[in-house]
Design a protein around this motif. Structure first.
Motif, PDB file in Angstrom:
ATOM      1  N   LEU A  36       0.804  -1.222   0.000  1.00  0.00           N
ATOM      2  CA  LEU A  36       0.000   0.000   0.000  1.00  0.00           C
ATOM      3  C   LEU A  36       0.837   1.272   0.000  1.00  0.00           C
ATOM      4  O   LEU A  36       0.300   2.371  -0.152  1.00  0.00           O
ATOM      5  N   LYS A  37       2.157   1.097   0.221  1.00  0.00           N
ATOM      6  CA  LYS A  37       3.081   2.236   0.281  1.00  0.00           C
ATOM      7  C   LYS A  37       2.681   3.224   1.382  1.00  0.00           C
ATOM      8  O   LYS A  37       2.617   4.443   1.175  1.00  0.00           O
ATOM      9  N   VAL A  38       2.405   2.662   2.573  1.00  0.00           N
ATOM     10  CA  VAL A  38       2.111   3.472   3.750  1.00  0.00           C
ATOM     11  C   VAL A  38       2.973   2.957   4.898  1.00  0.00           C
ATOM     12  O   VAL A  38       3.560   1.880   4.823  1.00  0.00           O
ATOM     13  N   THR A  39       3.031   3.720   5.971  1.00  0.00           N
ATOM     14  CA  THR A  39       3.772   3.278   7.147  1.00  0.00           C
ATOM     15  C   THR A  39       2.920   2.287   7.934  1.00  0.00           C
ATOM     16  O   THR A  39       1.681   2.279   7.838  1.00  0.00           O
ATOM     17  N   GLN A  40       3.589   1.460   8.744  1.00  0.00           N
ATOM     18  CA  GLN A  40       2.833   0.519   9.569  1.00  0.00           C
ATOM     19  C   GLN A  40       1.924   1.226  10.573  1.00  0.00           C
ATOM     20  O   GLN A  40       0.797   0.783  10.801  1.00  0.00           O
ATOM     21  N   PRO A  41       2.369   2.324  11.230  1.00  0.00           N
ATOM     22  CA  PRO A  41       1.449   3.031  12.129  1.00  0.00           C
ATOM     23  C   PRO A  41       0.189   3.520  11.414  1.00  0.00           C
ATOM     24  O   PRO A  41      -0.919   3.434  11.957  1.00  0.00           O
ATOM     25  N   ALA A  42       0.349   4.024  10.190  1.00  0.00           N
ATOM     26  CA  ALA A  42      -0.822   4.491   9.432  1.00  0.00           C
ATOM     27  C   ALA A  42      -1.744   3.327   9.096  1.00  0.00           C
ATOM     28  O   ALA A  42      -2.976   3.448   9.170  1.00  0.00           O
ATOM     29  N   LEU A  43      -1.146   2.196   8.731  1.00  0.00           N
ATOM     30  CA  LEU A  43      -1.946   1.015   8.423  1.00  0.00           C
ATOM     31  C   LEU A  43      -2.688   0.518   9.669  1.00  0.00           C
ATOM     32  O   LEU A  43      -3.865   0.156   9.603  1.00  0.00           O
ATOM     33  N   SER A  44      -2.003   0.503  10.786  1.00  0.00           N
ATOM     34  CA  SER A  44      -2.632   0.077  12.039  1.00  0.00           C
ATOM     35  C   SER A  44      -3.804   0.986  12.412  1.00  0.00           C
ATOM     36  O   SER A  44      -4.840   0.523  12.907  1.00  0.00           O
ATOM     37  N   LYS A  45      -3.663   2.275  12.147  1.00  0.00           N
ATOM     38  CA  LYS A  45      -4.733   3.228  12.433  1.00  0.00           C
ATOM     39  C   LYS A  45      -5.959   2.947  11.566  1.00  0.00           C
ATOM     40  O   LYS A  45      -7.106   2.981  12.044  1.00  0.00           O
ATOM     41  N   LEU A  50     -11.421   0.241  10.830  1.00  0.00           N
ATOM     42  CA  LEU A  50     -12.223  -0.849  10.265  1.00  0.00           C
ATOM     43  C   LEU A  50     -12.810  -1.720  11.372  1.00  0.00           C
ATOM     44  O   LEU A  50     -13.980  -2.127  11.314  1.00  0.00           O
ATOM     45  N   ARG A  51     -12.010  -2.010  12.377  1.00  0.00           N
ATOM     46  CA  ARG A  51     -12.491  -2.827  13.496  1.00  0.00           C
ATOM     47  C   ARG A  51     -13.645  -2.143  14.229  1.00  0.00           C
ATOM     48  O   ARG A  51     -14.636  -2.776  14.600  1.00  0.00           O
ATOM     49  N   GLN A  52     -13.519  -0.842  14.405  1.00  0.00           N
ATOM     50  CA  GLN A  52     -14.578  -0.105  15.074  1.00  0.00           C
ATOM     51  C   GLN A  52     -15.839  -0.084  14.223  1.00  0.00           C
ATOM     52  O   GLN A  52     -16.959  -0.277  14.729  1.00  0.00           O
ATOM     53  N   TYR A  53     -15.666   0.116  12.938  1.00  0.00           N
ATOM     54  CA  TYR A  53     -16.815   0.233  12.039  1.00  0.00           C
ATOM     55  C   TYR A  53     -17.609  -1.064  11.974  1.00  0.00           C
ATOM     56  O   TYR A  53     -18.843  -1.056  11.994  1.00  0.00           O
ATOM     57  N   PHE A  54     -16.894  -2.193  11.890  1.00  0.00           N
ATOM     58  CA  PHE A  54     -17.558  -3.490  11.746  1.00  0.00           C
ATOM     59  C   PHE A  54     -17.779  -4.198  13.082  1.00  0.00           C
ATOM     60  O   PHE A  54     -18.303  -5.314  13.105  1.00  0.00           O
ATOM     61  N   MET A  66      -1.502 -12.636  10.259  1.00  0.00           N
ATOM     62  CA  MET A  66      -2.756 -12.035  10.702  1.00  0.00           C
ATOM     63  C   MET A  66      -3.873 -12.831  10.043  1.00  0.00           C
ATOM     64  O   MET A  66      -4.166 -12.660   8.860  1.00  0.00           O
ATOM     65  N   GLU A  67      -4.506 -13.725  10.799  1.00  0.00           N
ATOM     66  CA  GLU A  67      -5.540 -14.578  10.233  1.00  0.00           C
ATOM     67  C   GLU A  67      -6.903 -13.885  10.314  1.00  0.00           C
ATOM     68  O   GLU A  67      -7.255 -13.308  11.340  1.00  0.00           O
ATOM     69  N   PRO A  68      -7.677 -13.924   9.220  1.00  0.00           N
ATOM     70  CA  PRO A  68      -8.973 -13.225   9.220  1.00  0.00           C
ATOM     71  C   PRO A  68     -10.008 -13.939  10.080  1.00  0.00           C
ATOM     72  O   PRO A  68     -10.024 -15.168  10.183  1.00  0.00           O
ATOM     73  N   THR A  69     -10.871 -13.161  10.659  1.00  0.00           N
ATOM     74  CA  THR A  69     -12.000 -13.714  11.398  1.00  0.00           C
ATOM     75  C   THR A  69     -13.091 -14.121  10.400  1.00  0.00           C
ATOM     76  O   THR A  69     -13.025 -13.806   9.205  1.00  0.00           O
ATOM     77  N   ALA A  70     -14.102 -14.786  10.906  1.00  0.00           N
ATOM     78  CA  ALA A  70     -15.237 -15.170  10.053  1.00  0.00           C
ATOM     79  C   ALA A  70     -15.891 -13.938   9.443  1.00  0.00           C
ATOM     80  O   ALA A  70     -16.331 -13.955   8.288  1.00  0.00           O
ATOM     81  N   LYS A  71     -15.947 -12.841  10.211  1.00  0.00           N
ATOM     82  CA  LYS A  71     -16.550 -11.610   9.706  1.00  0.00           C
ATOM     83  C   LYS A  71     -15.749 -11.059   8.533  1.00  0.00           C
ATOM     84  O   LYS A  71     -16.328 -10.630   7.516  1.00  0.00           O
ATOM     85  N   ALA A  72     -14.431 -11.057   8.641  1.00  0.00           N
ATOM     86  CA  ALA A  72     -13.592 -10.552   7.554  1.00  0.00           C
ATOM     87  C   ALA A  72     -13.805 -11.374   6.286  1.00  0.00           C
ATOM     88  O   ALA A  72     -13.884 -10.821   5.183  1.00  0.00           O
TER      89      ALA A  72
END
Length: 313
Positions: A36-45, A50-54, A66-72
C-alpha cells in the motif's frame, strides 16, 4: 443482515476497503504496508477504524500471520464487488489514445523475455505511441495475483500456474531450450553425448521462488548433471550467458534468447543431449482490469507482436 453497515459514527471510504483487501491477501502488516506504500502506524490506524466500524477484530495474530475472522471472510465478496465496480466506473467510456497517452505500464517477465520483447516493442512504440512507457519488475509467484488485482501490475508474462478464476490468460509463444558454450571451448564440439554433458561444468539458471515453469527445466538439468558439476546457480539467463562466453562452462538457455546472444557474445549453440520440457509463455491480467481501454490496448500490442500464429485448421 448487511455485510457492510450502512451507517456508523465513523464512516469508512474506498481507501479503507482497499486496506482490507490487501490485508486479506497478505495476512501480514509489514507486507501489506509495503504493498500500500504506507507506514505501519498508518496502516494500524486504518485497521483500528475498520475494526470499530464493523464491531469485529477482523484479524487475529497467529504466529507471524494475521488470520482473518469469520466476519472478515464474510466481507470479502462484497468488498471485491465494490472495488470492481469502482474500477469499471473509472475506466468505462474513458478514451485511450496511445498516440497521445503518457501512461506507464508495469509488468513482470523473466530476463529471457526482456531480451525478446524490448527491441520490437520499443520500435513499435516509437512509431505509434512515442510517449507510452514501460516499467519491468521482478515478482514472486505468491504476489502476482495481488499485484494484478491491485493494479500494481498491469499484466504479467511468463509460464505460471495461477489457480484463480479472476486471472485471465492468453498464450503467446512456446519456449524450447538449447545449450551454449564459448566458441573456442577446448573440449566441446558441435554436439554432446549425455556422458560428455554430465562430465562438463555447468551454470544453472534457477527460478527460485518465482513459480515460473522454468523450474521444470531446472529439475531436468539437476537429474542429468552430478551436483559437483553444477559450479554456480544464478537468477538470470543473461548473467549465465555472459559467464559462458568467458569460461569453459555449459549453460542451457531458452533457444530464442541463445540465438539472439550467440553472435554478440561469441557463443556456440549445441542441441541438449536430453529431453527438456517445452514451456508456454502467456500474458496474464486480472478480471478487474479486463475492460480497461489502456490495458486492452497493451495486451493487443503484445499479442500482435509476439503471439505465435494459430496452426491451420
Amino acid at each position: 443482515m448487511r455485510s457492510i453497515p450502512s451507517g456508523n459514527a465513523r464512516e469508512i471510504d474506498l481507501r479503507h476497503l482497499r486496506v482490507l483487501e490487501v490485508l486479506l491477501a497478505e495476512r501480514n502488516l509489514t507486507r501489506a504496508a509495503d504493498v500500500l506504500k504506507v507506514t505501519q502506524p498508518a496502516l494500524s490506524k486504518t485497521l483500528a477504524a475498520l475494526r470499530q466500524y464493523f464491531s469485529d477484530p477482523l484479524f487475529v495474530r497467529v504466529g507471524n500471520r494475521m488470520e482473518p475472522t469469520a466476519k472478515a471472510l464474510e466481507l470479502k465478496p462484497a468488498m471485491r464487488a465494490i472495488l470492481d465496480q469502482v474500477t469499471m466506473l473509472r475506466t468505462e467510456n474513458v478514451p485511450f489514445d496511445p498516440a497521445r497517452s503518457a501512461r506507464v505500464f508495469t509488468f513482470s517477465v523473466v530476463d529471457s523475455g526482456i531480451v525478446r520483447l524490448l527491441p520490437p516493442l520499443l520500435e513499435k512504440l516509437e512509431r505509434t505511441a512515442p510517449r507510452i512507457g514501460f516499467r519491468i519488475v521482478p515478482l514472486e509467484l505468491e504476489r502476482i495475483e495481488l499485484a494484478l488485482e491491485s493494479g500494481q501490475l498491469d499484466f504479467a508474462m511468463g509460464s505460471y500456474t495461477l489457480p484463480s478464476k479472476r486471472i485471465r490468460r492468453q498464450k503467446l509463444w512456446n519456449v524450447t531450450y538449447t545449450c551454449v558454450v564459448r566458441e573456442d571451448h577446448p573440449r566441446v564440439g558441435d554436439s554432446l553425448t549425455p556422458k560428455q554433458f554430465a562430465a562438463e561444468r555447468h551454470i544453472v539458471v534457477t527460478a527460485g521462488a518465482t513459480g515460473h515453469a522454468h523450474q521444470l527445466v531446472e529439475r531436468a538439468l539437476e537429474r542429468a548433471i552430478p551436483p559437483e558439476n553444477i559450479v554456480c546457480r544464478v537468477p538470470t539467463f543473461v548473467t549465465a550467458a555472459v559467464v559462458a562466453s568467458t569460461s569453459d562452462v555449459i549453460v542451457t538457455l531458452p533457444a530464442a534468447m541463445a540465438t539472439t546472444l550467440a553472435e554478440r557474445l561469441r557463443l556456440r549453440l549445441i542441441p541438449p543431449p536430453l529431453k527438456l520440457p517445452k514451456l508456454e509463455v502467456s500474458q496474464y491480467w486480472h478480471e478487474r482490469f479486463h475492460r480497461d481501454p489502456g490495458n486492452q490496448w497493451v495486451r493487443g500490442v503484445f499479442a500482435e507482436l509476439f503471439r505465435d500464429p494459430e496452426p491451420a485448421g
